[in-house]
Enzyme design. Structure first.
Site, PDB file in Angstrom:
ATOM      1  N   SER A   1       0.807  -1.221   0.000  1.00 50.83           N
ATOM      2  CA  SER A   1       0.000   0.000   0.000  1.00 50.83           C
ATOM      3  C   SER A   1       0.842   1.275   0.000  1.00 50.83           C
ATOM      4  O   SER A   1       1.943   1.308   0.561  1.00 50.83           O
ATOM      5  CB  SER A   1      -0.867  -0.032   1.255  1.00 50.83           C
TER       6      SER A   1
ATOM      7  N   TYR B   1      -1.745  -0.190  10.134  1.00 48.53           N
ATOM      8  CA  TYR B   1      -1.981  -0.859   8.841  1.00 48.53           C
ATOM      9  C   TYR B   1      -0.698  -0.809   8.005  1.00 48.53           C
ATOM     10  O   TYR B   1      -0.225  -1.834   7.503  1.00 48.53           O
ATOM     11  CB  TYR B   1      -3.138  -0.160   8.110  1.00 48.53           C
TER      12      TYR B   1
HETATM   13  N1  LIG Z   1      -8.252  -0.845  -2.532  1.00 46.18           N
HETATM   14  C1  LIG Z   1      -7.190  -0.067  -2.369  1.00 46.18           C
HETATM   15  O1  LIG Z   1      -7.203   1.113  -2.715  1.00 46.18           O
HETATM   16  C2  LIG Z   1      -5.919  -0.610  -1.766  1.00 46.18           C
HETATM   17  C3  LIG Z   1      -4.849   0.271  -1.594  1.00 46.18           C
HETATM   18  C4  LIG Z   1      -3.670  -0.202  -1.055  1.00 46.18           C
HETATM   19  C5  LIG Z   1      -3.534  -1.533  -0.733  1.00 46.18           C
HETATM   20  N2  LIG Z   1      -4.589  -2.373  -0.883  1.00 46.18           N
HETATM   21  C6  LIG Z   1      -4.406  -3.789  -0.499  1.00 46.18           C
HETATM   22  O2  LIG Z   1      -4.840  -4.613  -1.563  1.00 46.18           O
HETATM   23  C7  LIG Z   1      -5.427  -5.804  -1.063  1.00 46.18           C
HETATM   24  C8  LIG Z   1      -6.828  -5.939  -1.633  1.00 46.18           C
HETATM   25  O3  LIG Z   1      -7.572  -4.788  -1.270  1.00 46.18           O
HETATM   26  P1  LIG Z   1      -9.120  -4.661  -1.506  1.00 46.18           P
HETATM   27  O4  LIG Z   1      -9.420  -3.235  -1.647  1.00 46.18           O
HETATM   28  O5  LIG Z   1      -9.536  -5.606  -2.550  1.00 46.18           O
HETATM   29  O6  LIG Z   1      -9.661  -5.147  -0.074  1.00 46.18           O
HETATM   30  P2  LIG Z   1     -10.884  -6.095   0.290  1.00 46.18           P
HETATM   31  O7  LIG Z   1     -11.086  -5.982   1.763  1.00 46.18           O
HETATM   32  O8  LIG Z   1     -12.033  -5.787  -0.587  1.00 46.18           O
HETATM   33  O9  LIG Z   1     -10.344  -7.552  -0.061  1.00 46.18           O
HETATM   34  C9  LIG Z   1      -9.572  -8.316   0.816  1.00 46.18           C
HETATM   35  C10 LIG Z   1     -10.224  -9.702   0.916  1.00 46.18           C
HETATM   36  O10 LIG Z   1      -9.383 -10.520   1.726  1.00 46.18           O
HETATM   37  C11 LIG Z   1     -10.199 -11.353   2.528  1.00 46.18           C
HETATM   38  N3  LIG Z   1      -9.416 -11.737   3.715  1.00 46.18           N
HETATM   39  C12 LIG Z   1      -9.039 -10.952   4.747  1.00 46.18           C
HETATM   40  N4  LIG Z   1      -8.341 -11.671   5.641  1.00 46.18           N
HETATM   41  C13 LIG Z   1      -8.284 -12.948   5.169  1.00 46.18           C
HETATM   42  C14 LIG Z   1      -7.703 -14.151   5.646  1.00 46.18           C
HETATM   43  N5  LIG Z   1      -7.085 -14.215   6.824  1.00 46.18           N
HETATM   44  N6  LIG Z   1      -7.832 -15.262   4.887  1.00 46.18           N
HETATM   45  C15 LIG Z   1      -8.471 -15.241   3.702  1.00 46.18           C
HETATM   46  N7  LIG Z   1      -9.063 -14.128   3.205  1.00 46.18           N
HETATM   47  C16 LIG Z   1      -8.969 -13.003   3.937  1.00 46.18           C
HETATM   48  C17 LIG Z   1     -11.414 -10.512   2.872  1.00 46.18           C
HETATM   49  O11 LIG Z   1     -12.545 -11.309   3.189  1.00 46.18           O
HETATM   50  C18 LIG Z   1     -11.591  -9.693   1.591  1.00 46.18           C
HETATM   51  O12 LIG Z   1     -12.570 -10.264   0.752  1.00 46.18           O
HETATM   52  C19 LIG Z   1      -5.425  -5.675   0.463  1.00 46.18           C
HETATM   53  O13 LIG Z   1      -4.322  -6.387   0.955  1.00 46.18           O
HETATM   54  C20 LIG Z   1      -5.239  -4.193   0.707  1.00 46.18           C
HETATM   55  O14 LIG Z   1      -4.567  -3.932   1.910  1.00 46.18           O
HETATM   56  C21 LIG Z   1      -5.786  -1.944  -1.400  1.00 46.18           C
END
Ligand SMILES: NC(=O)c1ccc[n+]([C@@H]2O[C@H](COP(=O)([O-])OP(=O)(O)OC[C@H]3O[C@@H](n4cnc5c(N)ncnc54)[C@H](O)[C@@H]3O)[C@@H](O)[C@H]2O)c1
Length: 316
Positions: free
Chosen positions: A128, A152
């Protein structure tokens, strides 16, 4: 090719899976714990869409469960692993730090312990922009020192280190992407744009932190998927860390006006002071990404239009 996408019911994991599934020769295995950090209704809807494809295979697994993932990995051979499961959200990390330790650090450790590093082509991790914290110079390049200002971000830094250490002897096998505020259809309801759309629907006032002056480098989901797909195919990479960003941050106050124009509805908002742990600006450099891949990023107007169109049609 055979892909594994952890967090396939999540926002980014869903879009990537959906795109990869278009090629019938691909097999996509998806893992998700379907946790309730935000309403599971949207996760189930994303999964419903993916399950329509015959080349998609879902397993509800929590990555903190060592036994279950051990069994799962003993049965399959994979080409690419996208590790996108995790606990996102900056402010929630002050409320529930345990969830970040489990779902980011422990989950990543467990996964790294069971994958067959020699056999896979690439391991791709979702890090991130928050690892950078507030910097003095913008745009932020991958070489800048990390300055986490919330838990985070700290957990993402630990995960990056675990991956680097784990792949120390096979440097070309992993990529760490640092995402900058990804948005689009079926977006996360805890993130600003979908939170706003949901509030407008129920005529609720939305709070604009830092008096609406925060700047965010909004990056459209389809652009993110294109970059991911291009980069995983490269055999030799000089670097392993890449920012994924449009590099054109927008102030919340301006974004509100654009959304209002597109929605053609009034938005009730309240200006409030800066919130602890939140970055003032996210503004990344995409020069490193552009060295190998040229992309015309989706404009914020077009991205918002697409997001609202799906929201009006599907409710997500
Ligand atoms: N969306 C953004 O702008 C953004 C920005 C920076 C980083 N990220 C990172 O990208 C990744 C995806 O982000 P997103 O926006 O799709 O988030 P999201 O929360 O929609 O998706 C994450 C998924 O992981 C699953 N999950 C969480 N813990 C788990 C575990 N222990 N075992 C199995 N599944 C598990 C959740 O149920 C969820 O469906 C994340 O790691 C997030 O930190 C996202």
């Amino acid at each position: 090719m055979i892909y594994l996408i952890t967090g396939c019911a999540g926002f980014i994991g869903f879009h990537l899976s959906n795109n990869l599934l278009k090629n019938k020769k691909n097999k996509v295995y998806g893992i998700d714990s379907l946790n309730n950090y935000y309403p599971t209704k949207i996760k189930r809807e994303r999964l419903r869409i993916l399950k329509k494809k015959k080349n998609f295979f879902f397993k509800k697994i929590d990555l903190t469960d060592k036994k279950k993932i051990g069994i799962f990995f003993s049965k399959i051979n994979l080409d690419y692993i996208f590790h996108f499961a995790g606990q996102p959200g900056v402010l929630y990390s002050f409320k529930n730090p345990k969830s970040y330790k489990s779902n980011n650090i422990i989950a990543t450790k467990n996964l790294l312990n069971v994958i067959h590093k020699n056999k896979i082509r690439k391991f791709i991790f979702a890090s991130s922009s928050s690892v950078y914290g507030d910097q003095k110079i913008y745009p932020i390049r991958e070489t800048f020192k990390v300055r986490p200002i919330n838990y985070y971000a700290s957990t993402k830094i630990v995960c990056e280190k675990l991956i680097r250490r784990s792949f120390a002897n096979c440097k070309n096998k992993f990529i760490i992407f640092r995402f900058f505020t990804v948005y689009g259809p079926y977006g996360r309801p805890d993130m600003f744009i979908h939170k706003l759309l949901n509030n407008v629907k129920i005529k609720k006032t939305i709070k604009l932190h830092n008096y609406g002056k925060n700047l965010r480098d909004y990056t459209y989901i389809d652009d993110v998927v294109k970059i991911l797909k291009y980069y995983i195919k490269l055999k030799h990479l000089k670097q392993n860390i890449f920012n994924i960003c449009r590099s054109q941050p927008i102030e919340t106050n301006k974004l509100i006006k654009k959304i209002q124009k597109s929605l053609k509805r009034d938005i009730k908002f309240k200006l409030i002071p800066k919130v602890k742990g939140e970055m003032y600006i996210t503004h990344g450099s995409n020069k490193r990404i552009f060295k190998r891949f040229k992309l015309r990023f989706t404009s914020i107007d077009k991205g918002i239009e697409q997001t609202i169109k799906t929201y009006n049609l599907k409710g997500f």
